[in-house]
Design an enzyme around this catalytic site. Structure first.
Site, mmCIF file in Angstrom:
data_model
loop_
_atom_site.group_PDB
_atom_site.id
_atom_site.type_symbol
_atom_site.label_atom_id
_atom_site.label_comp_id
_atom_site.label_asym_id
_atom_site.label_seq_id
_atom_site.Cartn_x
_atom_site.Cartn_y
_atom_site.Cartn_z
ATOM 1 N N ASP A 387 13.729 -45.049 29.742
ATOM 2 C CA ASP A 387 14.405 -44.509 30.909
ATOM 3 C C ASP A 387 15.912 -44.614 30.728
ATOM 4 O OD1 ASP A 387 11.993 -44.056 32.114
ATOM 5 O OD2 ASP A 387 12.063 -45.817 33.405
ATOM 6 N N MET A 388 16.629 -43.738 31.401
ATOM 7 C CA MET A 388 18.089 -43.724 31.295
ATOM 8 C C MET A 388 18.683 -45.096 31.613
ATOM 9 S SD MET A 388 20.666 -41.248 33.393
ATOM 10 C CE MET A 388 22.389 -41.622 33.611
#
Length: 541
Positions: A387-388
């Site tokens: 995930d970012m």
């Protein structure tokens, strides 16, 4: 002041820009307005049972043309089957009037539903379906039994032919006739059952055809009613421009508005503000009541506007306002650090806030970094993603062969990963300090990328966890070992009441904002795609 505008007496500074509805910390003015709304909610007896089950409420702090401060309040959807309660802003379009077109058409569609249910559950349908199954079973038994008789008869005929040195013509003729008769009889058995089955299936088809015609009419009328509804939701923006929901959603991926579009808090609040010449200052939405079984919603916690229904609407409605950027949509400027590299693979340490692959948000990504560092690499590069907001180790393939090998390892679950996380609070004592969480997950279609727990349609998601201590603020440090690789698996397994019931610190989707998402991919073990050697890398959090 207008009916739904409530005074707000405060010496707090007024923000110069509207906070971004999709990523914000509640402004103190919003908190003050929300506290007044929450006191009001507790004072109204007729709602208590419904709102205790859980509902989203929102406030919008505004100032009028004279600079007077006030706030508007809204609820998502209906409250006690109504959308016109005093104290709250009205619906953008009130389609719930008992004698209105929508309710009349809805009643006729409900009548069609009843007809469909009555027809599909008719005793004759069940009887016909039973008869058809029985006839098919009898046919199969009869034909199989007769085929065995035919096989035995053929064996006898073959024995007669083999035992006789010379068959007379009458015996040979009788044997041939017996074979022909049995073949014809098998055909007659099949034909007899085919006729019986055709008769029953025709009767059944007549029932089902009536049901399908009713279903088609129901579907057409429902679609027509939805189009009518969305054409009557005429949204305003700060520039005074208008668009229907149909027009707003036409250029989006889904093409048509989802059910419930335009009925959330934020669109209601902004619409009323524009209609009454009130300038929006800050907005916030909070959950009141029990947590739902699937979503992460906690009493009195603030949440961003949903993306599936509200993002296209608010993108239009906010035009003409000075709105803050979403702080959670700015990729990190730092580059990944190379932990290991050879001719076929690379292991990098991704910083928090960086995308794994290029997306809608402009900025650097692990893919673009590796592509610039290894311009001659012929593989797809990215084997798995983080995930970012998650930092830590990512495995990259520089060749197609390495990529295929590593992807197979991930598919076969032979790659082992350990994540380190910091939870929002102290770990609850009734949970064991080491255990397994198994909660099936699926995407929330109205609020992507948010995931929800779904025990019927969700995909299996399993996580091992181990508590390793607490920090100086009493927050729990934990190790997480995902045995499956679902989107947001670790984040949801930590936050959900049936999981650890304690979100990861800084999780803007399932918890509260912080300086970052405190989730770190700290260890990875795999087999090198060329040498076959087991490799393991660790990096501290």
């Amino acid at each position: 002041m207008t009916t739904a505008l409530h005074p707000l007496y405060s010496d707090l500074p007024r923000p110069s820009r509207l906070n971004n509805p999709f990523g914000y910390e509640p402004n103190p003015l919003c908190l003050q307005a929300a506290s007044q709304l929450q006191a009001y909610l507790q004072s109204v007896d007729c709602w208590q049972e419904e709102i205790a089950r859980g509902k989203m409420f929102g406030v919008l702090v505004v100032e009028d043309r004279d600079g007077q401060l006030g706030f508007l309040a809204a609820y998502s959807g209906l409250l006690a089957e109504r959308n016109d309660w005093d104290y709250f802003v009205p619906a953008v379009f009130d389609f719930q009037q008992p004698d209105g077109y929508f309710k009349r058409e809805e009643a006729e569609i409900s009548a069609l539903n009843h007809q469909v249910d009555t027809l599909t559950q008719h005793p004759s349908i069940c009887a016909l379906q039973h008869d058809i199954l029985q006839l098919e079973k009898e046919r199969d038994l009869q034909t199989e039994a007769y085929k065995r008789d035919m096989s035995a008869a053929k064996s006898r005929r073959d024995a007669i032919r083999q035992s006789a040195t010379h068959l007379d013509s009458d015996t040979e003729k009788r044997l041939i006739q017996e074979s022909q008769y049995m073949k014809a009889e098998l055909h007659r058995i099949k034909k007899r059952y085919d006729l019986l089955l055709e008769e029953k299936k025709t009767e059944l088809h007549d029932f089902l055809r009536q049901a399908e015609m009713l279903k088609k009419e129901r579907r057409q009328r429902s679609d027509r009613l939805q189009r009518w509804l969305f054409d009557h939701f005429v949204m305003l923006n700060a520039l005074g421009e208008t668009k229907t929901l149909t027009e707003i959603f036409a250029p989006t991926t889904q093409g048509v508005p989802p059910s419930g579009a335009g009925e959330c808090c934020a669109p209601k609040l902004l619409q009323y503000a524009y209609q009454h010449h009130l300038h929006p200052l800050c907005i916030g939405e909070f959950w009141w009541g029990q947590s739902p079984k699937a979503e992460i919603r906690r009493h009195l916690h603030y949440y961003p506007a949903c993306r599936g229904k509200c993002h296209p609407i608010l993108t239009f409605m906010l035009q003409g306002l000075d709105v803050e950027d979403n702080p959670h949509e700015h990729p990190a400027e730092a580059e990944p650090a190379i932990v290991y590299e050879d001719d076929s693979i690379m292991v990098v340490n991704k910083p928090a806030g960086m995308l794994s692959v290029p997306g809608k948000i402009e900025g650097n990504s692990v893919w673009s970094f590796v592509r610039s560092h290894c311009p001659d690499a012929d593989g797809p590069l990215i084997v798995h993603r983080l995930d970012m907001g998650t930092s830590g180790l990512m495995l990259v393939a520089k060749t197609k062969r390495a990529h295929q090998n590593l992807q197979a390892q991930f598919k076969n679950r032979t790659v082992h990963k350990t994540y380190f996380a910091l939870l929002e609070g102290r770990f609850e004592k009734h949970f064991p300090e080491h255990g397994v969480i198994s909660l099936p997950l699926r995407p929330d279609p109205t609020d992507r990328p948010r995931q929800i727990v779904d025990h019927i349609h969700g995909k299996p998601a399993i996580t091992e966890y181990e508590v390793v201590g607490t920090d100086a603020q009493g927050r729990t440090r934990i190790q997480l070992h995902p045995l499956t690789g679902r989107t947001h698996q670790l984040r949801l397994h930590c936050a959900h009441p049936d999981g650890l019931n304690c979100p990861i610190w800084g999780d803007t989707l399932y918890g509260h904002p912080a300086d970052r998402l405190h989730l770190h991919a700290g260890r990875i073990t795999f087999v090198h795609p060329e040498s076959g050697e087991e490799m393991s890398f660790s990096i501290s959090y």
